[in-house]
Design an enzyme around this catalytic site. Structure first.
Site, PDB file in Angstrom:
ATOM      1  N   PRO A  91       0.814  -1.227   0.000  1.00  0.00           N
ATOM      2  CA  PRO A  91       0.000   0.000   0.000  1.00  0.00           C
ATOM      3  C   PRO A  91       0.842   1.269   0.000  1.00  0.00           C
ATOM      4  CG  PRO A  91       0.116  -0.935   2.206  1.00  0.00           C
ATOM      5  CD  PRO A  91       0.866  -1.880   1.316  1.00  0.00           C
ATOM      6  N   ASP A 151      -1.905   2.821   2.698  1.00  0.00           N
ATOM      7  CA  ASP A 151      -1.197   2.934   3.956  1.00  0.00           C
ATOM      8  C   ASP A 151      -1.535   4.318   4.495  1.00  0.00           C
ATOM      9  OD1 ASP A 151       0.463   2.079   5.895  1.00  0.00           O
ATOM     10  OD2 ASP A 151       2.313   2.392   4.781  1.00  0.00           O
ATOM     11  N   TRP A 180       4.763   0.291   9.741  1.00  0.00           N
ATOM     12  CA  TRP A 180       5.237  -0.846   8.940  1.00  0.00           C
ATOM     13  C   TRP A 180       4.613  -2.146   9.429  1.00  0.00           C
ATOM     14  CZ3 TRP A 180       7.641  -0.043   4.508  1.00  0.00           C
ATOM     15  CH2 TRP A 180       8.325   1.166   4.329  1.00  0.00           C
ATOM     16  N   GLN A 182      12.373  -1.928  -0.006  1.00  0.00           N
ATOM     17  CA  GLN A 182      11.403  -2.679   0.784  1.00  0.00           C
ATOM     18  C   GLN A 182      11.962  -3.979   1.355  1.00  0.00           C
ATOM     19  OE1 GLN A 182       8.790  -1.220   1.710  1.00  0.00           O
ATOM     20  NE2 GLN A 182       8.813   0.475   0.283  1.00  0.00           N
ATOM     21  N   TRP A 223       8.623  -3.191   3.583  1.00  0.00           N
ATOM     22  CA  TRP A 223       7.426  -4.030   3.499  1.00  0.00           C
ATOM     23  C   TRP A 223       7.748  -5.503   3.288  1.00  0.00           C
ATOM     24  CZ3 TRP A 223       4.140  -5.778  -0.907  1.00  0.00           C
ATOM     25  CH2 TRP A 223       2.866  -6.181  -0.469  1.00  0.00           C
ATOM     26  N   LYS A 269      19.811  11.152  -7.977  1.00  0.00           N
ATOM     27  CA  LYS A 269      18.551  10.950  -7.284  1.00  0.00           C
ATOM     28  C   LYS A 269      17.597  12.089  -7.639  1.00  0.00           C
ATOM     29  CE  LYS A 269      17.012   9.823  -2.705  1.00  0.00           C
ATOM     30  NZ  LYS A 269      17.250   9.817  -1.289  1.00  0.00           N
ATOM     31  N   LYS A 304      12.740  17.290  -5.610  1.00  0.00           N
ATOM     32  CA  LYS A 304      12.065  18.520  -5.996  1.00  0.00           C
ATOM     33  C   LYS A 304      13.040  19.690  -5.928  1.00  0.00           C
ATOM     34  CE  LYS A 304       7.567  17.066  -4.450  1.00  0.00           C
ATOM     35  NZ  LYS A 304       6.656  17.116  -3.347  1.00  0.00           N
TER      36      LYS A 304
END
Ligand SMILES: [Zn+2]
Ligand SMILES: [Zn+2]
Length: 1010
Positions: A47, A86, A547, A584, A588, A621, A624
């Site tokens: 999620p 999530d 988590w 992850q 997750w 990377k 913004k």
């Protein structure tokens, strides 16, 4: 008739009506429902949080999550896909804090937890519309109408049940440990969160501090000048908390003499530290130093900070004020001689090792920093944030002559993964899940999981499991699943509650809020009576790590066990497939695996595609701040969703880090989607001219070219099927790409004149049938990858002519390979022909002779007898492709040996090719005729004629050209669909032009024949 297709395509415009058609026809739901009763295929959705705009990395994960289930559905599997959100945790709280302009917990509590959490609840779906629209636009088929949401009461209740199961087995405990703590967020973090926030090249002080020896114990130390123990640290702010120094018991230490003092440090490190003006005057071992006492740098009693001491069992007891405080040197097997001085500063309130040493040696414990990371007490630097106090502490020590040297170093330091505040290692109470008790089971379970790429299994994920530590899973925060542990105010007994009915049945239970909300602060109000002493049970203040929420999704998304009692046995557990990015492995992927192992002693996913990180085109990377973020909507508006999907699938293997390069995307789209589109529009244009109708069944073709491409097509079906079955969409996509290249640049190009022929004979029909089969099959193969283009092909090529066919390509079965059509020898022969033709074109280009100019002779050498026989079979093809009159086969060496005047030779592993470059008058005349044909073709296009229009052609030229044209008149007329060709250009010609060809001047004119 097929719907006419413009050869110029705008993919985003092509996709819009298709998306609308899917919605209108409810195609996704129907594609799932149609397979009900089939074997289950389960995807777990990892999620995301919808409190920010979705980024390109989300699209990457979503398209990889999409392709496999789409394929499985076409293979007959029943695969409902449930979306999820999530919604808890620090990321959400931080966004709200930012909105409200808060800088910490005090402000939240003043504002009110109920109000704060209400804001959190509002904010989690701030970007829901954007998420849903993008998900739909990229063609990620997942049920977004009935998603699981981690903040729902039913979800929370299931998570409580999970915790209760673990609690009942004694695997949840509250420990006083040193935990990584974010002073800004005011909470500890789990090891997997810490793992996500390391920053390299963090600048920190590197200081050498002198500790004055007060009592030399049994060590042989001089008394004529003061003796100092030299220690090193990068965290000066921990120095007021120093309560011991540790040495390596078996190491050798030097006594160094200077003008006014002695220094003690490890012999091995003297060279590295290089104290100038000191010379070694004696040696000691670490053991000799143990028991030496020294003066604290800061006596806590002078600065109003309590001094505690570890007692038996690890509890802390406050100590009376003492002015002449002395601390001792201890021995520690953790002391290394890799850097520093071999004397380690110990502050049991701040380091994990320090804390353990404190317990072991019964050391003092001085905690002069609060949970916000500010210095307490009455130090001159009290009230400052620890990192800001470093300078003052060093200045203070310098003024007292205790700072030996200060420098700065760059090292790797952990920061809060959400707010980027430097983490502090801080001794405090935290709730843990004892995952270390199941470490072997976690590792054994991992053996049953298929990782793509495979190296993750024993690499990144396996290492993570092997170094497992207990899961610090409580958070001293507000917006999260409340930890369902209640504690008696009177006797301290604890109880874990695993569901609402259980809570309701507690003696003296106070009643649930209406409407039900299991979040703080409402849940904090729920009390019941202590079974032991009848005191009041109140919930502990902590919430849990978000988590843990997402790790519990296999059960919590179905409100198990309160609903869906058969969840574990009806095929919905475990997942066949999950897919997320590599971070992850500590997020997750780990939390899923840990929760499943805790609950069921088995993994809950069988196959996982682990994606590499996505960076900008230069490998940096995206952020913004740097302005290099790629916004998926902009890319899709420009190139379409299929182009983006195809680029993500095929540009690099899923596990590799990838650089998002818009130029490459544009290029891929042109090369693959554009080429396929050209073949498609070519087919439709000619098929409509000839009123082609696909037959009910296809007879096996006779033409070698048709048999070849159908062989390639069926091999492709088998290959793509195998790749997708092995969770490798990248390889599958690349195979499709190479097939389409062969289809366009070999099959269609070589078949062109078969479609041009005016009569409708069997060969022409065979070409139509063959190309039709290729395009329709490609629609099926591409459906999981580029759902829009596949649908476009299918609707026009299949539905347009057989309205009884399934309504969408996504309701059809995946293509099945016909092994009987695969002809390996034919495939090999053609591979050889293609290779030789590419060598031949290279030779021509070296010689500077266009392919349009016929040549007399070509010599080809191949390595094996088998290739020699193949060459015989493909000779006519090679002659035609390379526009040569005669081919002579010879050994590779002999052909290579022809290098010299009159020949150009090219060679490539195992074969060589020589062209004779002489031109006879006849060859030149034919070359000229071909040049004229080429010019007339261009003029036909420029005049806007239809492909099938007949024309009259006119010319005015030098004698050589006139003669060339008359020798090859039939050829020129046939190629240009000219009914006549006359000398002299009339005034009413539709188009006239003049050209210079090989030094000759020619005027040409065309006129449509009526
Ligand atoms: Zn933080
Ligand atoms: Zn009690």
């Amino acid at each position: 008739m097929f719907k006419p297709v413009n050869s110029r395509v705008n993919f985003p415009e092509m996709e819009a009506p298709i998306l609308a058609g899917w919605k209108q026809g409810d195609i996704f739901r129907r594609s799932v429902a149609a397979r009900e009763g089939g074997e289950r295929f389960v995807l777990y959705e990892g999620p995301p949080t919808a409190n920010g705009s979705p980024g390109i990395h989300h699209v990457l994960a979503r398209v990889f999550k999409d392709v496999i289930p789409r394929y499985k559905v076409m293979k007959g599997y029943y695969a409902p896909r449930i979306g999820g959100w999530d919604t808890h945790g620090l990321p959400v709280e931080l966004e709200v804090e930012k909105q409200l302009g808060f800088s910490g917990k005090t402000q939240i509590e003043q504002y009110g937890i109920a109000e704060f959490n209400a804001k959190c609840r509002e904010s989690v779906f701030g970007y829901l519309k954007e998420w849903n629209e993008l998900t739909e636009r990229i063609g990620y088929w997942v049920d977004m109408e009935h998603p699981y949401v981690t903040m729902d009461n039913s979800y929370i209740e299931s998570v409580w049940w999970v915790i209760k199961q673990i609690w009942d087995r004694g695997l949840v405990y509250q420990g006083y440990k040193v935990a990584p703590h974010c002073p800004r967020c005011g909470t500890s973090l789990s090891s997997h969160e810490v793992a996500q926030g390391y920053k390299e090249d963090t600048e920190d002080p590197s200081v050498y501090i002198k500790f004055l020896v007060k009592d030399k114990g049994k060590a042989d130390l001089p008394a004529d000048k003061p003796v100092y123990l030299l220690a090193w640290t990068t965290t000066p702010w921990t120095l007021p908390g120093n309560t011991a120094l540790a040495v390596a018991p078996d190491a050798e230490y030097d006594l160094l003499e200077g003008d006014k003092e002695y220094l003690v440090m490890a012999s091995r490190l003297v060279g590295a530290v290089g104290p100038e003006g000191y010379k070694s005057v004696g040696k000691l071992t670490g053991k000799d130093l143990v028991g030496v006492s020294y003066e604290p740098l800061f006596n806590p009693h002078q600065f109003d900070v309590p001094r505690l001491r570890f007692e038996e069992g690890g509890s802390l007891a406050e100590q009376p004020s003492q002015q002449d405080l002395k601390y001792k040197v201890i021995s520690g097997d953790f002391v290394t001689l890799d850097d520093g001085t071999g004397i380690v500063h110990i502050a049991p309130a701040f380091g994990e090792v320090d804390h353990e040493a404190g317990k072991q040696w019964g050391l003092d414990f001085v905690q002069q920093v609060d949970l916000q990371g500010n210095i307490t007490g009455s130090y001159p630097f009290a009230g400052k944030f620890v990192k800001d106090a470093d300078e003052d502490i060093m200045a203070d020590l310098k003024s007292r002559g205790l700072l030996f040297r200060s420098e700065t170093i760059k090292h790797t330091y952990p920061f809060c993964w959400r707010c980027e505040t430097p983490l502090l290692y801080y001794a405090k109470q935290t709730w843990y899940v004892k995952t270390t008790a199941l470490k072997d089971r976690l590792i054994a379970g991992n053996e049953q999981i298929n990782w793509y790429p495979e190296h993750i299994k024993h690499g990144r994920f396996g290492d993570w499991l092997a170094n497992n530590i207990d899961w610090a899973f409580s958070r001293e925060r507000y917006w999260g699943t409340p930890l369902p542990v209640w504690r008696c105010e009177k006797c301290g007994a604890t109880d874990c509650v695993g569901g609402l009915d259980e809570l309701r049945n507690k003696a003296g239970f106070s009643g649930l809020p209406e409407p039900l909300d299991l979040h703080r602060p409402y849940v904090d109000e729920l009390t019941f009576s202590c079974e032991k002493c009848k005191g009041t049970m109140r919930r502990v203040p902590e919430v849990i790590d978000a988590w843990f929420d997402s790790g519990a999704m296999p059960v919590a998304q179905s409100h198990y066990p309160f609903e869906n009692e058969t969840l574990l046995t009806d095929g919905r557990f475990p997942a066949d497939f999950i897919c997320e990015a590599i971070d992850q492995t500590r997020g997750w992927f780990y939390s899923l695996h840990a929760v499943s192992t805790l609950l069921f002693d088995r993994p809950c996913f069988e196959n996982v595609i682990c994606l590499g990180h996505i960076q900008d085109a230069k490998g940096e990377k995206m952020s913004k701040r740097k302005g290099n973020v790629v916004w998926p909507n902009e890319v899709i508006a420009k190139y379409g969703a299929d182009a983006l999907r195809w680029y993500l699938y095929t540009a690099s293997a899923p596990g590799n880090p990838r650089q998002f390069d818009e130029k490459q995307l544009a290029d891929t789209s042109r090369r693959f989607l554009g080429t396929l589109w050209n073949v498609y529009s070519f087919f439709v244009m000619y098929a409509n001219i000839d009123e082609y109708k696909p037959p009910e069944t296809f007879a096996p073709p006779e033409a070698e070219l048709d048999r070849w491409i159908l062989s390639e097509l069926n091999q492709l079906i088998a290959d793509v099927d195998a790749c997708l079955d092995a969770y490798n969409p990248t390889e599958a996509g690349r195979k499709i790409e190479s097939f389409v290249d062969g289809l366009s640049n070999w099959y269609v190009r070589r078949s062109r004149r078969r479609f041009w022929k005016s009569e409708n004979d069997a060969d022409k029909l065979s070409a139509y049938n063959t190309l039709y089969r290729c395009l329709v099959t490609l629609a099926g193969l591409l459906a999981p990858f580029t759902p829009y283009l596949a649908e476009e092909l299918y609707q026009n090529l299949v539905r347009q002519v057989s309205p009884g066919a399934p309504e969408s390509v996504h309701l059809t079965d995946f293509p099945v390979a016909d092994a009987g059509l695969i002809d390996n020898q034919l495939a090999e022969d053609n591979r050889l022909a293609m290779k030789l033709c590419s060598l031949g074109r290279a030779a021509r280009s070296q010689a500077g002779i266009k392919v349009r100019q016929p040549l007399g002779e070509i010599y080809i050498g191949v390595a094996s007898e088998r290739e020699k026989r193949a060459l015989e079979r493909v000779t006519p093809l090679v002659l035609e492709e390379l526009n040569v009159k005669e081919l002579f086969s010879d050994s590779v060496e002999k052909v290579t040996g022809q290098e010299g005047p009159g020949f150009v030779v090219v060679a490539e592993a195992g074969s060589s090719l020589a062209i004779a470059t002489y031109l006879t008058a006849e060859l030149e005349a034919e070359g000229m005729a071909r040049e004229i044909v080429h010019r007339i073709q261009n003029m036909r296009r420029a005049a806007g004629y239809e492909i099938a229009d007949h024309i009259r052609a006119y010319y005015e030229a030098d004698a050589f050209i006139v003669q060339s044209l008359s020798s090859f008149a039939d050829y020129v007329m046939q190629e240009t669909l000219a009914v006549e060709m006359c000398e002299g250009i009339p005034d009413d010609a539709d188009l006239k032009d003049s050209f210079k060809i090989s030094g000759y001047t020619v005027g040409l004119g065309v006129k449509k024949a009526v």
